[in-house]
Design a protein around this motif. Sequence first.
Motif, PDB file in Angstrom:
ATOM      1  N   ASN A   1       0.804  -1.231   0.000  1.00 45.73           N
ATOM      2  CA  ASN A   1       0.000   0.000   0.000  1.00 45.73           C
ATOM      3  C   ASN A   1       0.835   1.278   0.000  1.00 45.73           C
ATOM      4  O   ASN A   1       0.305   2.373  -0.212  1.00 45.73           O
ATOM      5  CB  ASN A   1      -0.945   0.015   1.208  1.00 45.73           C
ATOM      6  CG  ASN A   1      -2.065  -0.997   1.046  1.00 45.73           C
ATOM      7  OD1 ASN A   1      -2.191  -1.630   0.003  1.00 45.73           O
ATOM      8  ND2 ASN A   1      -2.868  -1.154   2.075  1.00 45.73           N
TER       9      ASN A   1
ATOM     10  N   ASP B   1       3.427   3.640  -4.487  1.00 41.27           N
ATOM     11  CA  ASP B   1       2.561   4.553  -5.247  1.00 41.27           C
ATOM     12  C   ASP B   1       2.353   4.109  -6.688  1.00 41.27           C
ATOM     13  O   ASP B   1       1.244   4.223  -7.232  1.00 41.27           O
ATOM     14  CB  ASP B   1       3.148   5.971  -5.227  1.00 41.27           C
ATOM     15  CG  ASP B   1       3.063   6.592  -3.839  1.00 41.27           C
ATOM     16  OD1 ASP B   1       2.268   6.091  -3.018  1.00 41.27           O
ATOM     17  OD2 ASP B   1       3.801   7.566  -3.576  1.00 41.27           O
TER      18      ASP B   1
ATOM     19  N   LEU C   1      -0.033   1.165  -6.782  1.00 42.23           N
ATOM     20  CA  LEU C   1      -1.396   1.647  -6.523  1.00 42.23           C
ATOM     21  C   LEU C   1      -1.976   2.350  -7.743  1.00 42.23           C
ATOM     22  O   LEU C   1      -3.154   2.170  -8.080  1.00 42.23           O
ATOM     23  CB  LEU C   1      -1.387   2.611  -5.325  1.00 42.23           C
ATOM     24  CG  LEU C   1      -1.340   1.974  -3.930  1.00 42.23           C
ATOM     25  CD1 LEU C   1      -1.104   3.036  -2.869  1.00 42.23           C
ATOM     26  CD2 LEU C   1      -2.628   1.211  -3.637  1.00 42.23           C
ATOM     27  N   GLU C   2      -1.154   3.153  -8.415  1.00 43.62           N
ATOM     28  CA  GLU C   2      -1.610   3.857  -9.617  1.00 43.62           C
ATOM     29  C   GLU C   2      -2.030   2.862 -10.702  1.00 43.62           C
ATOM     30  O   GLU C   2      -3.062   3.029 -11.358  1.00 43.62           O
ATOM     31  CB  GLU C   2      -0.498   4.773 -10.139  1.00 43.62           C
ATOM     32  CG  GLU C   2      -0.959   5.686 -11.262  1.00 43.62           C
ATOM     33  CD  GLU C   2       0.137   6.600 -11.770  1.00 43.62           C
ATOM     34  OE1 GLU C   2      -0.105   7.278 -12.779  1.00 43.62           O
ATOM     35  OE2 GLU C   2       1.236   6.628 -11.171  1.00 43.62           O
TER      36      GLU C   2
ATOM     37  N   TYR D   1      -5.426   1.203  -9.725  1.00 40.49           N
ATOM     38  CA  TYR D   1      -6.599   2.048  -9.950  1.00 40.49           C
ATOM     39  C   TYR D   1      -6.834   2.327 -11.439  1.00 40.49           C
ATOM     40  O   TYR D   1      -7.989   2.455 -11.870  1.00 40.49           O
ATOM     41  CB  TYR D   1      -6.473   3.347  -9.158  1.00 40.49           C
ATOM     42  CG  TYR D   1      -6.784   3.157  -7.691  1.00 40.49           C
ATOM     43  CD1 TYR D   1      -8.090   2.882  -7.270  1.00 40.49           C
ATOM     44  CD2 TYR D   1      -5.785   3.224  -6.726  1.00 40.49           C
ATOM     45  CE1 TYR D   1      -8.386   2.695  -5.923  1.00 40.49           C
ATOM     46  CE2 TYR D   1      -6.078   3.031  -5.376  1.00 40.49           C
ATOM     47  CZ  TYR D   1      -7.374   2.767  -4.978  1.00 40.49           C
ATOM     48  OH  TYR D   1      -7.674   2.567  -3.653  1.00 40.49           O
TER      49      TYR D   1
ATOM     50  N   ASP E   1     -13.697   5.891  -3.366  1.00 39.14           N
ATOM     51  CA  ASP E   1     -12.839   6.042  -2.184  1.00 39.14           C
ATOM     52  C   ASP E   1     -11.550   6.779  -2.553  1.00 39.14           C
ATOM     53  O   ASP E   1     -11.084   7.661  -1.826  1.00 39.14           O
ATOM     54  CB  ASP E   1     -12.519   4.664  -1.600  1.00 39.14           C
ATOM     55  CG  ASP E   1     -11.624   4.746  -0.373  1.00 39.14           C
ATOM     56  OD1 ASP E   1     -12.052   5.355   0.622  1.00 39.14           O
ATOM     57  OD2 ASP E   1     -10.500   4.207  -0.429  1.00 39.14           O
ATOM     58  N   LYS E   2     -10.999   6.434  -3.720  1.00 41.41           N
ATOM     59  CA  LYS E   2      -9.775   7.098  -4.190  1.00 41.41           C
ATOM     60  C   LYS E   2     -10.045   8.578  -4.441  1.00 41.41           C
ATOM     61  O   LYS E   2      -9.236   9.443  -4.097  1.00 41.41           O
ATOM     62  CB  LYS E   2      -9.282   6.427  -5.473  1.00 41.41           C
ATOM     63  CG  LYS E   2      -8.024   7.053  -6.080  1.00 41.41           C
ATOM     64  CD  LYS E   2      -7.561   6.241  -7.283  1.00 41.41           C
ATOM     65  CE  LYS E   2      -6.281   6.807  -7.884  1.00 41.41           C
ATOM     66  NZ  LYS E   2      -6.511   8.024  -8.672  1.00 41.41           N
ATOM     67  N   ARG E   3     -11.211   8.870  -5.027  1.00 40.99           N
ATOM     68  CA  ARG E   3     -11.564  10.258  -5.327  1.00 40.99           C
ATOM     69  C   ARG E   3     -11.669  11.075  -4.034  1.00 40.99           C
ATOM     70  O   ARG E   3     -11.239  12.218  -3.972  1.00 40.99           O
ATOM     71  CB  ARG E   3     -12.900  10.278  -6.075  1.00 40.99           C
ATOM     72  CG  ARG E   3     -13.077  11.470  -7.004  1.00 40.99           C
ATOM     73  CD  ARG E   3     -14.225  11.254  -7.969  1.00 40.99           C
ATOM     74  NE  ARG E   3     -13.887  10.283  -8.986  1.00 40.99           N
ATOM     75  CZ  ARG E   3     -14.577   9.163  -9.239  1.00 40.99           C
ATOM     76  NH1 ARG E   3     -15.651   8.885  -8.544  1.00 40.99           N
ATOM     77  NH2 ARG E   3     -14.203   8.331 -10.164  1.00 40.99           N
TER      78      ARG E   3
ATOM     79  N   LYS F   1     -10.132  10.402  -1.186  1.00 44.56           N
ATOM     80  CA  LYS F   1      -8.788  10.526  -0.604  1.00 44.56           C
ATOM     81  C   LYS F   1      -7.962  11.604  -1.304  1.00 44.56           C
ATOM     82  O   LYS F   1      -7.101  12.238  -0.690  1.00 44.56           O
ATOM     83  CB  LYS F   1      -8.059   9.187  -0.680  1.00 44.56           C
ATOM     84  CG  LYS F   1      -8.521   8.193   0.379  1.00 44.56           C
ATOM     85  CD  LYS F   1      -7.845   6.852   0.197  1.00 44.56           C
ATOM     86  CE  LYS F   1      -8.259   5.869   1.286  1.00 44.56           C
ATOM     87  NZ  LYS F   1      -7.745   4.506   1.035  1.00 44.56           N
ATOM     88  N   GLU F   2      -8.199  11.792  -2.594  1.00 41.36           N
ATOM     89  CA  GLU F   2      -7.443  12.795  -3.355  1.00 41.36           C
ATOM     90  C   GLU F   2      -8.007  14.200  -3.197  1.00 41.36           C
ATOM     91  O   GLU F   2      -7.421  15.166  -3.679  1.00 41.36           O
ATOM     92  CB  GLU F   2      -7.437  12.407  -4.838  1.00 41.36           C
ATOM     93  CG  GLU F   2      -6.573  11.186  -5.133  1.00 41.36           C
ATOM     94  CD  GLU F   2      -6.675  10.716  -6.576  1.00 41.36           C
ATOM     95  OE1 GLU F   2      -5.847   9.909  -6.983  1.00 41.36           O
ATOM     96  OE2 GLU F   2      -7.602  11.175  -7.297  1.00 41.36           O
TER      97      GLU F   2
END
Length: 544
Positions: free
Chosen positions: A285, A288, A291-292, A295, A512-514, A516-517
């Motif tokens: 996790n 980066d 993770l990119e 997603y 969830d990603k949106r 967090k950003e």
Amino acid sequence: MNNSFIEFLDEDIKSKKELITSLPVRLKKDKYIFNERLDELSNTYLKYKDVILKHLEKKYNKKMTNLHVVDNSEEIKNIQIQINKTKSYIDYHNPINTYFEKLNMHKYFYVLYHYSDYTFLELNIAIDKLITILESANVKLTEKNFYYNYYVNKYMKQFLEFRKTSKEFTKLQPFFEECYWVDSMIIKNIYLNFRSIIDKYKKQLTTYSEKIILKYTKESHFDSFDSNLKKLKELYDELEHKNEETISLIIQKAINKEIDINNYLENSKAKNDIFENIQIVKIDNNDDKALERLYNNLNKLHNDLIQYKSYYEVSKFIDLYKEDYTEEESLKDNSKELKSIYSEIVSKEKKLKKYYKKLGVTYYGKSAREEILKKLKSEPLDINKEMEELYDKFDHNFITNRMLSFYEDPITVEDLLTLFYSFKQYQMNILRRIANQPIPYDVIKSKQKEFDRYVLNPTHDLINTIPVFKEYDIKNIIVTKYRLNNLNISNDELDFDTIGDLISRVELLLRDKRIKESDITAQDISIIVRMYNVLKKENLIEEA
């Protein structure tokens, strides 16, 4: 509102509870003092409540203002208007269809062909619309155009006279019933007669549709099917960008209970389980780049799943096409057969015209015996049945001929869907067969819009290149593609009943990603939702 006030309230409530429970209530005087004390406490806490609500309202409004919510609903509406206009331009510039589709005649022919599904008024409106289109192309119809049998001529003569002064076609019903009891197929025969009429005047109708094309070309500044399609893609891209799920939209969904914001909190078991289970090999996790990649693949998977879900509906069209046509038929030059069928139609129409002329002389001249009149009225009915079969055969061969004219081997899903899109009457007949029962015209229109939206959306490219007559396991193709990209999905999850659940899980991770950003947390959204619910309950805020 600072923590010291909340701490004060907690302590105060605790002490007041102890006070209340310690008060005596045995004597009448005790009860009076008890109730008096309760009233004092109630008034005090109502004041506290008022202070808290005012503070809450101020804080809620401040939070919502700081989100910089942009209302782009008007822009979305304008883009949709442009999309609808561009689609109408595409219909007219479509090189595959004919004046028949370009002038929307298919809609009214469909109603006449399936006459038993419609009311008397709907059938007569369809007849009136066809006559209006012909009149727009400078084709003026008279009773002489309707020669398919005596009863068709009799009714249409009355109809043409009636529509000059009125459109209350229900008044014609008693007269229609007189003809219907002798020729129960009268509407189908009117349909066949109109087919003959539009074929006779196809030059005028084509010229009229070309005038409209010129008009649309000036309006749109695009002169071809491809250029309009390119414009449509740009509009769809713009619409997709405007419809992207913003933080304000996520809050809106949470408030409206479309999503449970608790699933997006840091310690949410539901979210963490989905995140863990979607990976075949668990990634770090803190990596980066990994993770990119994850997603990016989830985003692609989401698009493919939405496409594949839509494909469930359009695949029914493909299955029925394969019932109607073989691969050999779709690739065989049947132009000779088409000419042969057309020659038969022309030959039988000549016979019908002869009956019509004889009937005119004998009936209107009143020089024939009753049995001769009866024969002249009834014999064309048998020819009408043969004409119906011939026109059905002609349509079948016409579709394959068009397929061969515009596409090469192998015929792909995209080719076939474009054919369905181009020939609306065939598309409408397939929709009726899929339903396996008569369906109202407004339902057919709605389903047509869904189908056309799928076909014309240039972002739908998942299955377009697959050959129609080859067996491809699309589910397996999708699953294999994403398992190679470390996404743990199975064939069963892509079944019609389960694909929606898989889409929801992928959307949860992307949402969830949106969050967090963004500059707001799921915890903040949860607080906003709770504030909204309190204020809404107290009628201090309008419904979101």
